[in-house]
Write a protein that holds these residues in place. Structure first.
Motif, short mmCIF file in Angstrom:
data_model
loop_
_atom_site.label_atom_id
_atom_site.label_comp_id
_atom_site.label_asym_id
_atom_site.label_seq_id
_atom_site.Cartn_x
_atom_site.Cartn_y
_atom_site.Cartn_z
N SER A 103 0.82 -1.21 0.00
CA SER A 103 0.00 0.00 0.00
C SER A 103 0.86 1.26 0.00
CB SER A 103 -0.95 0.02 1.20
OG SER A 103 -2.00 -0.90 1.02
N ARG A 138 -7.39 -1.79 -8.79
CA ARG A 138 -8.11 -0.89 -7.90
C ARG A 138 -8.42 0.46 -8.54
NH1 ARG A 138 -5.87 -4.53 -4.63
NH2 ARG A 138 -6.61 -4.79 -2.49
N ASP A 192 -5.87 2.24 0.92
CA ASP A 192 -6.16 2.33 -0.51
C ASP A 192 -7.25 3.36 -0.81
OD1 ASP A 192 -4.28 0.44 -1.02
OD2 ASP A 192 -5.67 -1.20 -1.37
#
Length: 242
Positions: A103, A138, A192
């Motif tokens: 991340s 994502r 995120d």
């Protein structure tokens, strides 16, 4: 490899544990299309960062590693091909050390720019070669391919995702508990969704599917129906594939 059955791009986004990777690969295999796991690219760069002893929070140093990394990722849904400097790292990038650091690495804006450019190149090559590609990650529908013919956002409850991740870890020889995995899932969701560069969120025109109570077959069937309804499946589609 000849022309597949998918015409264009299916962008599949969502947090971990929603079944995203499994269903994306199966969708691509069913449609004989390309498949790109963008998360594997960030994980591979994260592995390179850790191997070089670089602090994942040091954005400038992380970028230098990313710029120098010899990263190769395949687009065949039947073969997970991820290599660093020619070394197969497909298994190692799924380890806990990489999971805890990815991340921070993926939040570096210039790293994202670098990898998004590479992702777009791979997508363009697959479309030219076989007609279509399923891309998971994502920020696919919001950033990488905002004009994708189909954008899907998979969700599931945190508990369901933690349970799935724990079972997957067990199958792959990694030891974890549901509680520890739940903490990881919630931590990753928070990082995120709040990062400044390309935060995790559904595209405004994405089809949202809650997979909490669905198995992979049910999700795949729903996606195949949507692909058909959008006119993204070529006329050469075989009835055996649905």
């Amino acid at each position: 490899m000849g022309q597949g059955e998918l015409r264009g791009v299916v962008a599949l986004d969502g947090p971990s544990g929603t079944g995203k990777s499994t269903v994306a690969r199966r969708l691509a295999a069913t449609l004989r299309s390309g498949y790109l796991d963008t998360g594997a690219m960030y994980r591979a760069i994260t592995l390179a960062v850790l191997r070089d002893g670089v602090d994942p929070a040091d954005g400038a140093a992380v970028l230098r590693v990313a710029e120098q990394a010899e990263l190769h990722i395949g687009t065949d849904p039947n073969h997970a091909d991820v290599r660093l400097a020619g070394e197969d790292v497909a298994a190692e990038i799924r380890g806990r050390k990489v999971t805890l650091a990815v991340s921070a690495v993926s939040a570096v804006p210039r790293v994202r720019e670098l990898l998004v450019a590479r992702q777009r190149q791979l997508i363009s090559e697959a479309r030219a070669r076989i007609g279509g590609i399923v891309v998971e990650g994502r920020d696919i529908g919001t950033v990488v391919v905002p004009d994708a013919g189909l954008k899907v956002y998979l969700t599931a409850s945190a508990d369901a995702r933690a349970s799935r991740r724990t079972k997957q870890d067990s199958r792959e020889g990694r030891t974890s508990t549901v509680d520890a995995t739940l903490a990881d899932v919630e931590r990753r969701d928070r990082l995120d969704s709040t990062r400044a560069a390309s935060p995790l969120r559904p595209a405004v025109d994405a089809v949202e599917i809650d997979t909490t109570d669905l198995d992979i077959r049910a999700v795949l069937d729903r996606l195949l129906d949507i692909v058909r309804d959008r006119g993204l499946r070529g006329t050469a589609a075989r009835s055996a594939g649905r």
